[in-house]
Motif scaffolding. Structure first.
Motif, PDB file in Angstrom:
ATOM      1  N   GLY A 114       0.819  -1.210   0.000  1.00 61.53           N
ATOM      2  CA  GLY A 114       0.000   0.000   0.000  1.00 61.53           C
ATOM      3  C   GLY A 114       0.849   1.255   0.000  1.00 61.53           C
ATOM      4  O   GLY A 114       0.559   2.215  -0.721  1.00 61.53           O
ATOM      5  N   GLU A 115       1.907   1.252   0.777  1.00 66.03           N
ATOM      6  CA  GLU A 115       2.811   2.411   0.813  1.00 66.03           C
ATOM      7  C   GLU A 115       3.506   2.591  -0.532  1.00 66.03           C
ATOM      8  O   GLU A 115       3.682   3.723  -1.000  1.00 66.03           O
ATOM      9  N   ARG A 116       3.898   1.469  -1.160  1.00 67.89           N
ATOM     10  CA  ARG A 116       4.563   1.547  -2.462  1.00 67.89           C
ATOM     11  C   ARG A 116       3.605   2.093  -3.525  1.00 67.89           C
ATOM     12  O   ARG A 116       3.995   2.916  -4.360  1.00 67.89           O
ATOM     13  N   LEU A 165       4.105   5.418  -5.730  1.00 65.04           N
ATOM     14  CA  LEU A 165       4.079   5.434  -7.192  1.00 65.04           C
ATOM     15  C   LEU A 165       3.023   6.395  -7.721  1.00 65.04           C
ATOM     16  O   LEU A 165       3.252   7.093  -8.720  1.00 65.04           O
ATOM     17  N   GLU A 166       1.866   6.428  -7.076  1.00 65.89           N
ATOM     18  CA  GLU A 166       0.819   7.352  -7.496  1.00 65.89           C
ATOM     19  C   GLU A 166       1.279   8.799  -7.336  1.00 65.89           C
ATOM     20  O   GLU A 166       1.030   9.644  -8.200  1.00 65.89           O
ATOM     21  N   LEU A 183       3.724   9.510 -10.056  1.00 68.45           N
ATOM     22  CA  LEU A 183       3.032   9.667 -11.335  1.00 68.45           C
ATOM     23  C   LEU A 183       2.399  11.046 -11.451  1.00 68.45           C
ATOM     24  O   LEU A 183       2.460  11.687 -12.501  1.00 68.45           O
ATOM     25  N   ARG A 184       1.794  11.516 -10.368  1.00 64.24           N
ATOM     26  CA  ARG A 184       1.188  12.852 -10.386  1.00 64.24           C
ATOM     27  C   ARG A 184       2.255  13.927 -10.620  1.00 64.24           C
ATOM     28  O   ARG A 184       2.036  14.870 -11.387  1.00 64.24           O
ATOM     29  N   ARG A 185       3.412  13.766  -9.971  1.00 61.68           N
ATOM     30  CA  ARG A 185       4.488  14.746 -10.162  1.00 61.68           C
ATOM     31  C   ARG A 185       4.994  14.721 -11.603  1.00 61.68           C
ATOM     32  O   ARG A 185       5.271  15.774 -12.199  1.00 61.68           O
ATOM     33  N   THR A 186       5.122  13.500 -12.151  1.00 63.83           N
ATOM     34  CA  THR A 186       5.600  13.377 -13.528  1.00 63.83           C
ATOM     35  C   THR A 186       4.625  14.021 -14.506  1.00 63.83           C
ATOM     36  O   THR A 186       5.034  14.724 -15.446  1.00 63.83           O
ATOM     37  N   LYS A 187       3.328  13.790 -14.300  1.00 59.61           N
ATOM     38  CA  LYS A 187       2.326  14.409 -15.167  1.00 59.61           C
ATOM     39  C   LYS A 187       2.382  15.927 -15.070  1.00 59.61           C
ATOM     40  O   LYS A 187       2.298  16.624 -16.088  1.00 59.61           O
ATOM     41  N   ALA A 188       2.514  16.426 -13.858  1.00 56.51           N
ATOM     42  CA  ALA A 188       2.581  17.877 -13.664  1.00 56.51           C
ATOM     43  C   ALA A 188       3.822  18.443 -14.343  1.00 56.51           C
ATOM     44  O   ALA A 188       3.763  19.486 -15.013  1.00 56.51           O
TER      45      ALA A 188
END
Length: 206
Positions: A67-69, A73-74, A77-82
């Protein structure tokens, strides 16, 4: 009855006592065996429960770590999209700025051509303006060359190129049949791209 006869027969009470004793011994032995079996089974169950508890605890830890992993990752992913959206905005803005600068540079050079034409028209009506027009044309060709634009001006007798030449008509000419007879209007190409095909007449060989 004689003593010998008495000795030859067992006392019924003694036989009963012996049977009861044997039965008691057998019962005691069975109870002891049962105790041993129940103790072993209880130990086995306890060991299984302990192993199962450890496995459950390990699975719970793994679930928490998973769950922590997933959360990590989520978030990544949000940072990468931004970051990608910001990059696209910056790239678009930079492209627009470069396009604006290129357009500004081209317009600045074209104003030089216009200034030459204005000066030519400012001359007296009886003045020969041809030298001024030729100078202006040279300036204009220089500007086009700086923009990687070349004039399409085929020579008479040159093979017709459908990609670069637009055939207007066929005419009587001394040039070989199917070749360029004359250039009706020059064309232009920029790099490998034809901006405007040259309009030509084609010889019919007669």
């Amino acid at each position: 009855m004689s003593e010998e006869a008495d000795a030859g027969h067992d006392d019924p009470e003694d036989a009963t006592d012996a049977a009861d004793a044997a039965t008691a011994d057998a019962s005691t032995s069975t109870e002891r065996g049962g105790d041993v079996t129940e103790t072993a089974l209880a130990a086995e169950v306890a060991a299984y429960d302990d192993a199962l508890a450890k496995e459950v605890a390990a699975l719970e830890r793994e679930a928490v770590e998973s769950g922590e992993r997933v959360a990590e990752l989520e978030s990544s992913l949000r940072r990468t999209k931004a970051d990608f959206q910001n990059y696209k905005k910056r790239a678009k803005k930079r492209q627009e700025q470069e396009k604006a600068r290129a357009t500004e540079s081209l317009v600045t050079r074209l104003t030089e051509v216009r200034d030459n034409l204005v000066r030519a028209l400012d001359q007296d009506d009886d003045a020969d303006i041809r030298p001024g027009i030729e100078s202006t044309l040279e300036t204009f060709d220089r500007v086009l060359g700086e923009e990687n634009v070349e004039v399409i001006d085929p020579e008479p007798g040159e093979e017709v190129d459908p990609e670069r030449h637009e055939v207007m008509m066929r005419v009587d000419s001394g040039q070989p049949a199917g070749t360029v007879a004359d250039v009706y209007k020059q064309g232009y190409e920029m790099g490998d791209r034809v901006i405007e095909a040259a309009q030509v007449t084609v010889s019919d060989g007669e």
